[in-house]
Design a protein around this motif. Structure first.
Motif, PDB file in Angstrom:
ATOM      1  N   PRO A 175       0.783  -1.235   0.000  1.00  0.00           N
ATOM      2  CA  PRO A 175       0.000   0.000   0.000  1.00  0.00           C
ATOM      3  C   PRO A 175       0.817   1.289   0.000  1.00  0.00           C
ATOM      4  CG  PRO A 175       0.254  -0.743   2.238  1.00  0.00           C
ATOM      5  CD  PRO A 175       1.025  -1.719   1.372  1.00  0.00           C
ATOM      6  N   ASP A 183      -9.198   9.552   5.889  1.00  0.00           N
ATOM      7  CA  ASP A 183      -8.248  10.516   6.432  1.00  0.00           C
ATOM      8  C   ASP A 183      -8.951  11.597   7.228  1.00  0.00           C
ATOM      9  OD1 ASP A 183      -5.974   9.372   5.142  1.00  0.00           O
ATOM     10  OD2 ASP A 183      -6.602  10.322   3.264  1.00  0.00           O
ATOM     11  N   PHE A 199      -8.130   0.055  -2.993  1.00  0.00           N
ATOM     12  CA  PHE A 199      -7.968   0.398  -1.584  1.00  0.00           C
ATOM     13  C   PHE A 199      -8.971   1.469  -1.186  1.00  0.00           C
ATOM     14  CE2 PHE A 199      -5.000   3.641  -3.354  1.00  0.00           C
ATOM     15  CZ  PHE A 199      -5.423   4.775  -2.669  1.00  0.00           C
ATOM     16  N   ASN A 200      -9.249   1.499   0.111  1.00  0.00           N
ATOM     17  CA  ASN A 200     -10.079   2.533   0.696  1.00  0.00           C
ATOM     18  C   ASN A 200      -9.282   3.198   1.811  1.00  0.00           C
ATOM     19  OD1 ASN A 200     -13.053   3.619   0.867  1.00  0.00           O
ATOM     20  ND2 ASN A 200     -12.353   3.359   2.970  1.00  0.00           N
ATOM     21  N   GLU A 201      -9.140   4.521   1.717  1.00  0.00           N
ATOM     22  CA  GLU A 201      -8.376   5.275   2.715  1.00  0.00           C
ATOM     23  C   GLU A 201      -9.267   6.329   3.346  1.00  0.00           C
ATOM     24  OE1 GLU A 201      -4.324   6.446   1.738  1.00  0.00           O
ATOM     25  OE2 GLU A 201      -4.739   8.460   2.536  1.00  0.00           O
ATOM     26  N   LEU A 260       4.073   6.800   6.431  1.00  0.00           N
ATOM     27  CA  LEU A 260       3.145   5.673   6.341  1.00  0.00           C
ATOM     28  C   LEU A 260       3.851   4.406   6.799  1.00  0.00           C
ATOM     29  CD1 LEU A 260       0.702   4.803   3.451  1.00  0.00           C
ATOM     30  CD2 LEU A 260       2.377   3.095   4.193  1.00  0.00           C
ATOM     31  N   TYR A 300       2.880   4.626  -1.249  1.00  0.00           N
ATOM     32  CA  TYR A 300       2.765   5.584  -2.340  1.00  0.00           C
ATOM     33  C   TYR A 300       4.069   5.697  -3.116  1.00  0.00           C
ATOM     34  CZ  TYR A 300      -1.802   7.094  -0.681  1.00  0.00           C
ATOM     35  OH  TYR A 300      -3.134   7.125  -0.331  1.00  0.00           O
ATOM     36  N   THR A 334     -11.664   6.106  -2.267  1.00  0.00           N
ATOM     37  CA  THR A 334     -11.703   4.738  -2.790  1.00  0.00           C
ATOM     38  C   THR A 334     -11.044   4.764  -4.156  1.00  0.00           C
ATOM     39  OG1 THR A 334     -13.768   4.262  -1.626  1.00  0.00           O
ATOM     40  CG2 THR A 334     -13.181   2.811  -3.456  1.00  0.00           C
ATOM     41  N   GLY A 376      -4.621   8.907   9.192  1.00  0.00           N
ATOM     42  CA  GLY A 376      -5.392   8.132   8.225  1.00  0.00           C
ATOM     43  C   GLY A 376      -5.137   6.647   8.355  1.00  0.00           C
ATOM     44  N   ALA A 377      -6.018   5.872   7.732  1.00  0.00           N
ATOM     45  CA  ALA A 377      -5.892   4.422   7.698  1.00  0.00           C
ATOM     46  C   ALA A 377      -6.306   3.935   6.325  1.00  0.00           C
ATOM     47  CB  ALA A 377      -6.753   3.766   8.773  1.00  0.00           C
ATOM     48  N   GLN A 378      -5.665   2.856   5.864  1.00  0.00           N
ATOM     49  CA  GLN A 378      -5.917   2.339   4.522  1.00  0.00           C
ATOM     50  C   GLN A 378      -6.042   0.814   4.555  1.00  0.00           C
ATOM     51  OE1 GLN A 378      -3.245   1.609   0.616  1.00  0.00           O
ATOM     52  NE2 GLN A 378      -3.115   3.716   1.363  1.00  0.00           N
ATOM     53  N   ASN A 434     -12.718  10.471   2.495  1.00  0.00           N
ATOM     54  CA  ASN A 434     -12.651   9.038   2.215  1.00  0.00           C
ATOM     55  C   ASN A 434     -12.340   8.867   0.730  1.00  0.00           C
ATOM     56  OD1 ASN A 434     -13.450   6.174   3.408  1.00  0.00           O
ATOM     57  ND2 ASN A 434     -14.265   6.297   1.332  1.00  0.00           N
TER      58      ASN A 434
END
Length: 281
Positions: free
Chosen positions: A20, A43, A39-41, A220, A22, A58, A249-251, A56
């Motif tokens: 995941p 923040d 993925f869905n993040e 991250l 960047y 996606t 944030g979370a992913q 959010n």
């Protein structure tokens, strides 16, 4: 293990995909193969972006291997921006700006020389800029990658890039300043077991006038777990400083490899059934 044997081992056993993270690695999708990432993040945004509070994202990305060192990329995000209850509308959602790119791994890693790659992307203004879902600009970006295996299980990757026109924002995350933007990042990823890889990275961006107040710096930590061959579960936590980065944030996401169609024998396997079998991860 000798150094020569070690690097032969590294070349023969691929490390985990970069998602995941960047920071982009130098690897490309094998010829004729499709690679899909989702993925869905979620923040929490910097306070300077008030009345917008959270975003959010996606994202869906598709890679196709033209050759074993050249791939085509396409990705498109769907965004939801949550704002203060005192602001109407207090939620903005829709598609973001779509990216189309090409990536070239022009040098494979050798005993002393790291792997090198480059990518060029064009981002189209498919998101509604009035809702802050897109930049309203056509963005042109070049990114360069260097990657070196420091042990059998650990790889170090660095990126340097420039957005020639437009900006590097996805919704409210990233620099929204128009004009040239310089980007960079470094990641270290280690394969702990045959299925689990974890690592960390930092990425940053700054505008051409080097205004630190309108820059991006985020960290991250995350990894991936191979649930079965060709199918990985990805996870990460992140946070940052300055207006271009999420506060926290979370992913969560996954990635799937689709094998190229196999040859079939006449009278035994139809092209359609062979293709369906190959699409199974």
């Amino acid at each position: 293990m000798s150094r020569l044997a070690y690097f032969a081992f590294v070349a023969a056993v691929p490390l985990a995909a970069q998602s995941p993270f960047y920071t982009d690695d130098t690897g490309t999708t094998p010829k004729g193969q499709l690679h899909f990432e989702f993925f869905n993040e979620f923040d929490s945004l910097q306070h300077d972006l008030y009345p917008s509070l959270r975003q959010n994202t996606t994202n869906m990305k598709l890679n196709y291997g033209v050759t074993d060192s050249l791939e085509l990329d396409f990705d498109s995000p769907y965004l939801a921006i949550f704002r203060s209850r005192l602001t109407l509308p207090n939620r903005l959602n829709g598609v973001g700006d779509a990216n189309l790119g090409v990536k070239w791994n022009f040098h494979k890693e050798s005993l002393r020389v790291p792997a090198f790659g480059a990518s060029f992307y064009v981002e189209f203004p498919t998101g509604d800029s009035r809702k802050q879902l897109g930049s309203g600009l056509v963005d042109y970006a070049l990114n360069t990658m260097v990657q070196k295996s420091v042990t059998e299980r650990t790889k170090l990757t660095g990126n340097l890039g420039v957005v020639f026109t437009g900006n590097n924002s996805t919704g409210l995350v990233g620099l929204q300043t128009r004009g040239r933007v310089y980007t960079g990042g470094t990641s270290v990823v280690r394969r702990f077991t045959g299925k689990l890889s974890m690592g960390m990275e930092w990425i940053g961006a700054i505008s051409r006038n080097f205004d630190l107040g309108k820059s991006q710096l985020q960290f991250l930590g995350g990894g991936s777990y191979e649930l079965r061959p060709g199918f990985q579960f990805n996870f990460a936590a992140l946070g940052g400083w300055f207006v271009g980065s999420p506060l926290l944030g979370a992913q969560l996401g996954f990635s799937v490899d689709f094998a190229p169609p196999r040859l079939f024998k006449h009278g035994k396997t139809s092209p359609q059934s062979a293709l369906r079998a190959d699409l199974l991860p």
